[in-house]
Design a protein around this motif. Structure first.
Motif, PDB file in Angstrom:
ATOM      1  N   GLY A 177       7.441   3.839   4.180  1.00 28.01           N
ATOM      2  CA  GLY A 177       5.933   3.564   4.620  1.00 28.01           C
ATOM      3  C   GLY A 177       5.667   2.243   4.031  1.00 28.01           C
ATOM      4  O   GLY A 177       6.175   1.734   3.167  1.00 28.01           O
ATOM      5  N   GLU A 200       2.377   1.771   3.263  1.00 32.48           N
ATOM      6  CA  GLU A 200       1.121   1.987   2.569  1.00 32.48           C
ATOM      7  C   GLU A 200       1.456   2.819   1.338  1.00 32.48           C
ATOM      8  O   GLU A 200       2.431   3.593   1.203  1.00 32.48           O
ATOM      9  CB  GLU A 200       0.093   2.763   3.366  1.00 32.48           C
ATOM     10  CG  GLU A 200      -0.322   1.884   4.781  1.00 32.48           C
ATOM     11  CD  GLU A 200      -0.640   3.211   5.757  1.00 32.48           C
ATOM     12  OE1 GLU A 200      -1.728   2.668   6.537  1.00 32.48           O
ATOM     13  OE2 GLU A 200      -0.320   4.026   5.784  1.00 32.48           O
ATOM     14  N   ASP A 201       0.596   2.795   0.504  1.00 33.30           N
ATOM     15  CA  ASP A 201       0.803   3.537  -0.814  1.00 33.30           C
ATOM     16  C   ASP A 201       0.269   4.988  -0.228  1.00 33.30           C
ATOM     17  O   ASP A 201      -0.874   5.173   0.711  1.00 33.30           O
ATOM     18  CB  ASP A 201      -0.269   3.106  -1.852  1.00 33.30           C
ATOM     19  CG  ASP A 201       0.084   1.770  -2.666  1.00 33.30           C
ATOM     20  OD1 ASP A 201      -0.921   1.337  -2.844  1.00 33.30           O
ATOM     21  OD2 ASP A 201       1.251   1.490  -2.422  1.00 33.30           O
ATOM     22  N   ALA A 202       0.982   6.066  -0.923  1.00 35.33           N
ATOM     23  CA  ALA A 202       0.357   7.511  -0.569  1.00 35.33           C
ATOM     24  C   ALA A 202      -1.025   7.776  -0.522  1.00 35.33           C
ATOM     25  O   ALA A 202      -1.481   8.500   0.296  1.00 35.33           O
ATOM     26  CB  ALA A 202       1.103   8.436  -1.477  1.00 35.33           C
ATOM     27  N   GLU A 220      -3.452   5.524   0.111  1.00 33.00           N
ATOM     28  CA  GLU A 220      -4.154   4.998   1.140  1.00 33.00           C
ATOM     29  C   GLU A 220      -3.483   5.275   2.501  1.00 33.00           C
ATOM     30  O   GLU A 220      -4.201   5.111   3.683  1.00 33.00           O
ATOM     31  CB  GLU A 220      -3.935   3.500   1.028  1.00 33.00           C
ATOM     32  CG  GLU A 220      -4.428   2.931  -0.342  1.00 33.00           C
ATOM     33  CD  GLU A 220      -4.036   1.644  -0.420  1.00 33.00           C
ATOM     34  OE1 GLU A 220      -4.617   0.942  -1.357  1.00 33.00           O
ATOM     35  OE2 GLU A 220      -3.421   0.943   0.479  1.00 33.00           O
ATOM     36  N   LYS A 221      -2.557   6.315   2.452  1.00 31.93           N
ATOM     37  CA  LYS A 221      -1.873   6.460   3.757  1.00 31.93           C
ATOM     38  C   LYS A 221      -3.001   7.459   4.756  1.00 31.93           C
ATOM     39  O   LYS A 221      -3.495   8.522   4.004  1.00 31.93           O
ATOM     40  CB  LYS A 221      -0.858   7.380   3.470  1.00 31.93           C
ATOM     41  CG  LYS A 221       0.071   7.678   4.681  1.00 31.93           C
ATOM     42  CD  LYS A 221       1.309   8.548   4.354  1.00 31.93           C
ATOM     43  CE  LYS A 221       2.274   8.983   5.652  1.00 31.93           C
ATOM     44  NZ  LYS A 221       3.220   9.816   5.269  1.00 31.93           N
ATOM     45  N   ARG A 246      -1.516  11.305   9.966  1.00 30.68           N
ATOM     46  CA  ARG A 246      -0.675  10.993  11.281  1.00 30.68           C
ATOM     47  C   ARG A 246      -0.550  11.973  12.111  1.00 30.68           C
ATOM     48  O   ARG A 246       0.061  13.190  11.613  1.00 30.68           O
ATOM     49  CB  ARG A 246       0.842  10.557  10.647  1.00 30.68           C
ATOM     50  CG  ARG A 246       0.838   9.059   9.962  1.00 30.68           C
ATOM     51  CD  ARG A 246       2.158   9.009   9.310  1.00 30.68           C
ATOM     52  NE  ARG A 246       3.136   8.716  10.396  1.00 30.68           N
ATOM     53  CZ  ARG A 246       3.600   7.807  11.094  1.00 30.68           C
ATOM     54  NH1 ARG A 246       2.888   6.662  10.661  1.00 30.68           N
ATOM     55  NH2 ARG A 246       4.670   7.753  11.780  1.00 30.68           N
ATOM     56  N   THR A 296       6.176   4.183  10.317  1.00 31.16           N
ATOM     57  CA  THR A 296       7.153   4.375   9.427  1.00 31.16           C
ATOM     58  C   THR A 296       8.195   5.014  10.463  1.00 31.16           C
ATOM     59  O   THR A 296       9.562   4.927  10.014  1.00 31.16           O
ATOM     60  CB  THR A 296       6.876   5.427   8.426  1.00 31.16           C
ATOM     61  OG1 THR A 296       6.393   6.570   8.812  1.00 31.16           O
ATOM     62  CG2 THR A 296       6.006   4.713   7.290  1.00 31.16           C
ATOM     63  N   ASN A 298      -4.020   8.016  12.041  1.00 34.34           N
ATOM     64  CA  ASN A 298      -2.975   7.234  12.912  1.00 34.34           C
ATOM     65  C   ASN A 298      -2.303   7.983  13.913  1.00 34.34           C
ATOM     66  O   ASN A 298      -1.883   9.198  13.854  1.00 34.34           O
ATOM     67  CB  ASN A 298      -1.820   6.875  11.980  1.00 34.34           C
ATOM     68  CG  ASN A 298      -1.877   5.503  11.560  1.00 34.34           C
ATOM     69  OD1 ASN A 298      -2.841   4.766  11.641  1.00 34.34           O
ATOM     70  ND2 ASN A 298      -1.314   5.419  10.085  1.00 34.34           N
ATOM     71  N   HIS A 310       7.657  12.800   9.922  1.00 35.33           N
ATOM     72  CA  HIS A 310       6.684  11.865   9.289  1.00 35.33           C
ATOM     73  C   HIS A 310       5.294  11.985   9.744  1.00 35.33           C
ATOM     74  O   HIS A 310       4.665  11.098   9.806  1.00 35.33           O
ATOM     75  CB  HIS A 310       7.197  10.200   9.698  1.00 35.33           C
ATOM     76  CG  HIS A 310       8.465   9.985   9.257  1.00 35.33           C
ATOM     77  ND1 HIS A 310       9.845  10.066   9.740  1.00 35.33           N
ATOM     78  CD2 HIS A 310       8.604   9.213   8.098  1.00 35.33           C
ATOM     79  CE1 HIS A 310      10.730   9.713   9.056  1.00 35.33           C
ATOM     80  NE2 HIS A 310      10.016   9.256   7.926  1.00 35.33           N
TER      81      HIS A 310
END
Length: 438
Positions: free
Chosen positions: A169, A171-173, A175-176, A179, A211, A228, A259
Motif C-alpha cells: 500500500g 498509505e499508512d495503516a 490513514e488508509k 476499500r 494496491t 475508496n 485487499h
C-alpha cells in the motif's frame, strides 16, 4: 495478500502439488474447487507468510491448436495477476514443445518464475532433470508432488520473493481509507454502476493507483463517509477477452477481495444468482469480508411485483446458507434506480464489520442467554461457559471460554452466532465464534 499461480501444460502434477500445499499448511482458510470450471483457489502459509494459491489446471478440450491457445491464455493471465509463478514440468516426458511455448511467454515477464520439475523421486530422475536447463531459467527445483520432497526449498525461495504486506500500500495503516470493491461476473454492470456514481456525484476527490495492481481506486465521499471505491471491471486487454472470462473474473476478484473491507457483489438478475456468482460470494465469506449483494438489471424482469422480489430474495438467501444475514439491493443502473441505496448499505456493512463491543456488555448480554439455553450435556457432563470477549480481529470474532470446549458442537456455535447477530446487528459480515478452554 500475494498471489502465487501454478502454470504449465496438463498432467504435470499441478493439482496434486496444489492439494498438498493447502492440506499441509496449518494456516489454511479453505479451498474452493471449481471456482471457475476446474480451477482451484486456496490459501497457504510458509515461514509465517500467508499467500493465495491458484491452480490454473488443465482445462483444455479439443484439437491441439485450441489446447495450446488455452494454455497461452492461462499463462498470460497468471503473468498479469500473480506476484510469483510456479512453472511446473515433469521429468518423465522431458521437455515438450508445449513446455517451450509456456517458457517463452514466461521469459518475457518481469515476474519471478520458479521452474519446478515434478515426479523426481529417485537419483536417476534427478540426473534426467538437467535437460530442463534448456528452457532458459537460471535454476530449477526438483520436487515430487506425491510425497512432497523438494517442496521446502521451492517454497523458501517463493515466499522470499513475495512483497511484504507493508510494501503493497501507499498509505499508512492509520490513514488508509476503507476499500469497497465492486466484483462479479463479466457484463453484470460493474463498470456502469461505478460510472453512474462518478458521473452524478460532485464529491469525487481523486483517482489513485490502488494496491490492487491495474485497478483504479476512486476516493469517494457520500453520506459523510469517505472511502475508496475499487473498480475491478473493464481493465482487461481486448485480446484476452474471448474465451477465458470466467477465469479472469475470479483471478481479478481474488486480488480485489483480499485487499478490501467490503465486497459489492453485482450480478445480472436476468441471469440469476448462478454458480459463478456464488463462488465469488463464498470467496468473500472465506476471507471474512463484508458483503452487499446487488441484483442489477431488475428492470428487465417482466411482470414483477412485491411477491416476485420476495421470492427472488428467498432464492438468493437459500444459495447463501448458512450465511444468510446479508443485505440484498434490487437495482437498475440503467434507470439510476437505488444505486445510492447500494452505497449507503455498503457503508452500513463496513460499520458493522468494524464494530467493537465492550467485554462487560457482552458478558451481561450473552451469559444470560447461555444460562437460559445451556450447551447440551455430553455423556452426563455439564458444560459451563463462564466468559466471553471480542477478539482484536478485522472482522467480528468472539471467544467463549468453557470448562469442556471440545464438547461444544457446531449447532450450538451457530446458536451463539445467531444470538450475537440478533443483539448487535452484524448484517453483511461473517461472524466467527471460538470456544476456548477456561
Amino acid at each position: 495478500m500475494s498471489i502465487v499461480a501454478i502454470v504449465g501444460r496438463p498432467n504435470v502434477g499441478k493439482s496434486t502439488f496444489f492439494n498438498r500445499l493447502i492440506q499441509r499448511r496449518e494456516a489454511i482458510v479453505d479451498a474452493v474447487s471449481g471456482v471457475t470450471r476446474d480451477r482451484h483457489y486456496g490459501k497457504s502459509d510458509w515461514n509465517g507468510k500467508e499467500f493465495s494459491l491458484i491452480d490454473t489446471g488443465g482445462y483444455v478440450k479439443g484439437s491441439e491448436d485450441v489446447f495450446e491457445a488455452e494454455i497461452d491464455r492461462q499463462v498470460e493471465l497468471a503473468i498479469d495477476e500473480a506476484d510469483a509463478i510456479i512453472f511446473m514440468v515433469e521429468v518423465e516426458s522431458g521437455v515438450t514443445g508445449m513446455d517451450e511455448d509456456v517458457a517463452k511467454l514466461l521469459r518475457k515477464s518481469s515476474k519471478p518464475v520458479f521452474l519446478a520439475v515434478n515426479k523426481v523421486d529417485n537419483g536417476q530422475r534427478e540426473k534426467d532433470a538437467v535437460e530442463f536447463y534448456s528452457l532458459g531459467f537460471e535454476r530449477y527445483y526438483t520436487i515430487s508432488s506425491i510425497n512432497g520432497s523438494g517442496s521446502g526449498d521451492l517454497l523458501d525461495d517463493i515466499v522470499a520473493s513475495l512483497p511484504d504486506m507493508d510494501d503493497e500500500g501507499t498509505e499508512d495503516a492509520a490513514e488508509k481509507l476503507p476499500r469497497f470493491a465492486v466484483v462479479g461476473r463479466p457484463n453484470a454492470g460493474k463498470s456502469s454502476f461505478i460510472n453512474a456514481l462518478i458521473g452524478e456525484d460532485r464529491y469525487i476527490v481523486t483517482d489513485i493507483a490502488g494496491t490492487t495492481r491495474d485497478s483504479i481506486d476512486t476516493t469517494y465521499n457520500r453520506f459523510g463517509f469517505e472511502f475508496n471505491l475499487v473498480d475491478t471491471a473493464g481493465i482487461r486487454k481486448k485480446r484476452k477477452v474471448k474465451e477465458d472470462l470466467e477465469f479472469y473474473s475470479v483471478m481479478r476478484s481474488v486480488r480485489a477481495i483480499e485487499h478490501c473491507d467490503v465486497i459489492i457483489l453485482v450480478f445480472d438478475a436476468s441471469r440469476g444468482f448462478d454458480g459463478q456468482v456464488q463462488n465469488i460470494f463464498w470467496l468473500a465469506h472465506r476471507n471474512n469480508k463484508g458483503v452487499v449483494i446487488l441484483a442489477n438489471k431488475w428492470d428487465l424482469i417482466e411482470g414483477k411485483d412485491n411477491q416476485t422480489t420476495n421470492e427472488f430474495e428467498k432464492y438468493i438467501r437459500k444459495q447463501c446458507e448458512p450465511f444468510t444475514d446479508v443485505p440484498i439491493v434490487f437495482m437498475s443502473v440503467l434507470n439510476k434506480q437505488r444505486i445510492y441505496k447500494a452505497i449507503e448499505t455498503a457503508v452500513e456493512v463496513y460499520k458493522n464489520r468494524t464494530k467493537r463491543i465492550k467485554t462487560s456488555e457482552l458478558n451481561e448480554t450473552m451469559l444470560d442467554i447461555i444460562a437460559a439455553t445451556q450447551p447440551p450435556q455430553h455423556k452426563g457432563k455439564y458444560i459451563k461457559i463462564k466468559y466471553v470477549t471480542q477478539l482484536p480481529t478485522e472482522w467480528p470474532a468472539f471467544a467463549f471460554f468453557a470448562n469442556l470446549p471440545q464438547y461444544i458442537k457446531e449447532p450450538y456455535k451457530r446458536f451463539l452466532e445467531n444470538k450475537l447477530r440478533q443483539k448487535y446487528d452484524f448484517k453483511g459480515v461473517p461472524v466467527t465464534v471460538f470456544i476456548r478452554k477456561k
